[in-house]
Design a protein around this motif. Structure first.
Motif, PDB file in Angstrom:
ATOM      1  N   SER A 164      54.807  92.933 -76.265  1.00 47.47           N
ATOM      2  CA  SER A 164      54.003  93.702 -76.196  1.00 47.47           C
ATOM      3  C   SER A 164      53.925  94.475 -75.436  1.00 47.47           C
ATOM      4  CB  SER A 164      53.057  92.299 -75.296  1.00 47.47           C
ATOM      5  OG  SER A 164      51.571  93.238 -75.493  1.00 47.47           O
ATOM      6  N   MET A 165      53.465  96.104 -75.752  1.00 41.91           N
ATOM      7  CA  MET A 165      52.993  96.828 -74.166  1.00 41.91           C
ATOM      8  C   MET A 165      51.951  97.415 -73.988  1.00 41.91           C
ATOM      9  SD  MET A 165      56.716  98.272 -75.387  1.00 41.91           S
ATOM     10  CE  MET A 165      58.098  98.328 -76.735  1.00 41.91           C
ATOM     11  N   ASP A 166      52.176  97.408 -73.017  1.00 40.98           N
ATOM     12  CA  ASP A 166      50.900  97.795 -72.017  1.00 40.98           C
ATOM     13  C   ASP A 166      51.037  99.572 -71.674  1.00 40.98           C
ATOM     14  OD1 ASP A 166      52.968  98.837 -70.191  1.00 40.98           O
ATOM     15  OD2 ASP A 166      52.858  97.502 -68.745  1.00 40.98           O
ATOM     16  N   ASP A 167      49.344  98.978 -71.393  1.00 41.35           N
ATOM     17  CA  ASP A 167      48.996 101.214 -70.990  1.00 41.35           C
ATOM     18  C   ASP A 167      50.357 101.886 -70.874  1.00 41.35           C
ATOM     19  OD1 ASP A 167      46.657 100.016 -72.149  1.00 41.35           O
ATOM     20  OD2 ASP A 167      45.811 100.560 -70.284  1.00 41.35           O
ATOM     21  N   GLY A 168      51.149 101.978 -69.475  1.00 38.25           N
ATOM     22  CA  GLY A 168      51.743 102.222 -68.731  1.00 38.25           C
ATOM     23  C   GLY A 168      53.365 102.263 -70.037  1.00 38.25           C
ATOM     24  N   ASP A 169      53.445 101.220 -70.957  1.00 37.86           N
ATOM     25  CA  ASP A 169      54.423 101.742 -71.727  1.00 37.86           C
ATOM     26  C   ASP A 169      53.965 102.586 -73.251  1.00 37.86           C
ATOM     27  OD1 ASP A 169      55.935  99.506 -70.774  1.00 37.86           O
ATOM     28  OD2 ASP A 169      55.236  98.091 -71.491  1.00 37.86           O
ATOM     29  N   ALA A 170      52.984 102.845 -73.635  1.00 37.56           N
ATOM     30  CA  ALA A 170      52.445 104.028 -73.869  1.00 37.56           C
ATOM     31  C   ALA A 170      52.076 104.554 -73.749  1.00 37.56           C
ATOM     32  CB  ALA A 170      51.166 103.068 -74.524  1.00 37.56           C
ATOM     33  N   THR A 171      52.144 105.386 -72.045  1.00 28.88           N
ATOM     34  CA  THR A 171      51.861 106.491 -71.857  1.00 28.88           C
ATOM     35  C   THR A 171      53.362 107.204 -71.680  1.00 28.88           C
ATOM     36  OG1 THR A 171      50.480 105.931 -70.372  1.00 28.88           O
ATOM     37  CG2 THR A 171      51.487 107.564 -69.844  1.00 28.88           C
ATOM     38  N   LEU A 172      54.498 106.287 -70.925  1.00 24.39           N
ATOM     39  CA  LEU A 172      55.412 106.670 -71.019  1.00 24.39           C
ATOM     40  C   LEU A 172      56.207 107.535 -72.923  1.00 24.39           C
ATOM     41  CD1 LEU A 172      58.782 106.873 -69.008  1.00 24.39           C
ATOM     42  CD2 LEU A 172      58.902 104.549 -69.924  1.00 24.39           C
ATOM     43  N   ALA A 173      55.934 106.645 -73.837  1.00 25.54           N
ATOM     44  CA  ALA A 173      56.316 106.892 -75.124  1.00 25.54           C
ATOM     45  C   ALA A 173      55.821 108.248 -75.498  1.00 25.54           C
ATOM     46  CB  ALA A 173      56.021 105.888 -76.272  1.00 25.54           C
ATOM     47  N   HIS A 174      54.015 108.551 -75.163  1.00 25.27           N
ATOM     48  CA  HIS A 174      54.118 109.744 -75.062  1.00 25.27           C
ATOM     49  C   HIS A 174      54.313 110.521 -74.640  1.00 25.27           C
ATOM     50  CE1 HIS A 174      51.152 108.503 -78.955  1.00 25.27           C
ATOM     51  NE2 HIS A 174      50.501 107.939 -78.061  1.00 25.27           N
ATOM     52  N   SER A 175      54.345 110.819 -73.496  1.00 25.86           N
ATOM     53  CA  SER A 175      55.372 111.779 -72.523  1.00 25.86           C
ATOM     54  C   SER A 175      57.087 112.023 -72.214  1.00 25.86           C
ATOM     55  CB  SER A 175      55.232 110.578 -70.934  1.00 25.86           C
ATOM     56  OG  SER A 175      56.000 111.761 -69.826  1.00 25.86           O
ATOM     57  N   GLY A 176      57.244 111.253 -72.954  1.00 25.74           N
ATOM     58  CA  GLY A 176      58.906 111.059 -73.475  1.00 25.74           C
ATOM     59  C   GLY A 176      59.069 112.455 -74.346  1.00 25.74           C
ATOM     60  N   ASP A 232      55.321 113.674 -64.818  1.00 21.98           N
ATOM     61  CA  ASP A 232      55.035 114.270 -65.495  1.00 21.98           C
ATOM     62  C   ASP A 232      54.940 115.724 -64.607  1.00 21.98           C
ATOM     63  OD1 ASP A 232      55.319 113.033 -67.662  1.00 21.98           O
ATOM     64  OD2 ASP A 232      53.546 112.445 -68.571  1.00 21.98           O
ATOM     65  N   VAL A 233      53.985 115.175 -63.360  1.00 22.39           N
ATOM     66  CA  VAL A 233      52.972 116.142 -62.753  1.00 22.39           C
ATOM     67  C   VAL A 233      54.482 116.748 -62.344  1.00 22.39           C
ATOM     68  CG1 VAL A 233      52.303 116.927 -61.085  1.00 22.39           C
ATOM     69  CG2 VAL A 233      50.841 115.617 -62.376  1.00 22.39           C
ATOM     70  N   GLY A 234      55.594 116.404 -61.537  1.00 26.40           N
ATOM     71  CA  GLY A 234      56.496 116.518 -60.751  1.00 26.40           C
ATOM     72  C   GLY A 234      57.516 117.393 -61.809  1.00 26.40           C
ATOM     73  N   ALA A 235      57.300 116.902 -62.262  1.00 24.35           N
ATOM     74  CA  ALA A 235      58.551 118.289 -64.149  1.00 24.35           C
ATOM     75  C   ALA A 235      58.102 119.594 -64.368  1.00 24.35           C
ATOM     76  CB  ALA A 235      59.105 117.084 -65.056  1.00 24.35           C
ATOM     77  N   GLY A 236      56.663 119.144 -64.753  1.00 24.67           N
ATOM     78  CA  GLY A 236      55.977 120.568 -64.745  1.00 24.67           C
ATOM     79  C   GLY A 236      56.062 121.600 -63.465  1.00 24.67           C
ATOM     80  N   GLY A 237      55.930 120.928 -62.329  1.00 21.61           N
ATOM     81  CA  GLY A 237      55.773 121.417 -60.972  1.00 21.61           C
ATOM     82  C   GLY A 237      57.073 121.894 -60.663  1.00 21.61           C
ATOM     83  N   GLY A 238      58.135 121.216 -61.200  1.00 23.63           N
ATOM     84  CA  GLY A 238      59.979 121.631 -61.040  1.00 23.63           C
ATOM     85  C   GLY A 238      60.111 123.137 -61.723  1.00 23.63           C
ATOM     86  N   ALA A 239      59.474 122.653 -62.655  1.00 24.79           N
ATOM     87  CA  ALA A 239      59.644 124.205 -63.474  1.00 24.79           C
ATOM     88  C   ALA A 239      59.135 125.043 -63.325  1.00 24.79           C
ATOM     89  CB  ALA A 239      59.319 123.414 -65.228  1.00 24.79           C
TER      90      ALA A 239
END
Length: 332
Positions: A164-176, A232-239
């Motif tokens: 089973s997946m939780d909200d964090g797993d779903a967020t990770l899939a869309h973020s990836g 995600d914010v860190g990746a965007g800020g680093g870019a």
């Protein structure tokens, strides 16, 4: 049954028992027992089954509508009398299938959003790859999208059948998938050495690799949605920092005749931007990690750690005034 002449005495005894601490405790326990018994049949709030029913229905309807659109495009029909009924039927089939699945299995919101990542990003990947390969006629690109969505749906369903997946797993899939889309586009630009064309192929393959990789990673790790968003914010800020640091490359070696940047400068600028995104995301992951320091890390902290903020206060006639500064402290 009490004799008439003993009623006053029996009443005093009962009053004494009622006022003793033991009687009060017994009464409280009895009241709690009655409340529990009453709540077990009336007031107990049991978790709602398939809380992700609405999310699953909306995403199922969208994918059904996209499938109907692809069928209409494949038929080369432009008659609205055919298009709108087909669109309605496709949407209805998608919603109905989602509701049937929610009735058959206990689908949480995390499961629903994780499952939606497969068809949504799979369809986007298939369509973008077809566009990058210049599939003709252009209406066939929708069929590629439907095929990619079905593949994504199958993979997501298989993953949910294992755990089973939780909200964090779903967020990770869309973020990836989103990060893969951006990094795939940057990779194609680096390969071409130019940013004058739309990187359909890179975005398609990048989003496909991103959603599959993040989906597999979600089955192995546990992350909260807020931590994924911070990464995600860190990746965007680093870019952004990388792009800003490498921006001088955009103003050198410019072809004065065409007004275009040369390939080497473009590749260098994009590579630094992507590297900054990776470093920023990795730093955000490291800063948001959980757990106490390892023994080796704890030993290294004996040299001290920096901190900043309020380091003291000064008494004044109007009250204590905070003292701001930076300190370096630790155990020696």
């Amino acid at each position: 049954t009490v004799a008439a002449e003993l009623v006053p005495v029996r009443g005093l005894v009962m009053l004494r028992d009622l006022l003793t601490p033991q009687a009060e405790t017994s009464a409280a326990l009895e009241a709690a027992r009655e409340e529990a018994a009453r709540g077990s049949t009336q007031g107990v709030q049991t978790p709602v089954r398939s809380q992700g029913r609405a999310v699953l229905a909306v995403n199922g309807g969208l994918f059904g509508a996209f499938t109907a659109l692809s069928l209409q495009q494949a038929s080369n029909s432009t008659d609205p009398r055919v298009f709108y009924p087909v669109l309605a039927v496709g949407t209805g089939i998608g919603i109905g299938a989602a509701l049937l699945a929610a009735d058959e299995w206990n689908v949480t919101t995390g499961d629903a959003w994780y499952l939606s990542a497969g068809p949504i990003w799979g369809a986007a990947s298939g369509f973008l790859i077809a566009a990058g390969r210049d599939v003709e006629p252009s209406s066939d690109r929708y069929s590629w999208g439907v095929g990619g969505g079905l593949i994504g749906l199958s993979l997501a369903t298989f993953a949910l059948s294992r755990t089973s997946m939780d909200d964090g797993d779903a967020t990770l899939a869309h973020s990836g998938a989103a990060l893969g889309l951006v990094w795939g586009a940057a990779t194609q630009y680096i390969w071409q050495g130019s940013t004058t064309t739309t990187p359909y192929t890179g975005m398609g393959y990048g989003s496909a690799i991103g959603v599959v990789g993040a989906g597999v990673l979600a089955t192995q790790v546990t992350l909260s949605p807020s931590r994924v968003l911070l990464i995600d914010v860190g990746a965007g800020g680093g870019a952004l920092l990388g792009a800003a640091a490498a921006s001088p490359l955009l103003f050198v070696n410019k072809d004065q005749t065409s007004g275009l940047q040369d390939a080497a400068s473009t590749r260098a600028w994009l590579s630094i931007t992507v590297a900054g995104s990776v470093v920023g995301g990795g730093l955000a992951w490291w800063l948001t990690r959980d757990g106490s320091p390892k023994p080796a890390a704890a030993a290294a902290l004996k040299w001290g750690t920096p901190s900043a903020g309020i380091i003291g206060s000064t008494p004044t006639p109007n009250g204590a005034t905070p003292v701001y500064g930076a300190v370096w402290s630790g155990a020696w």
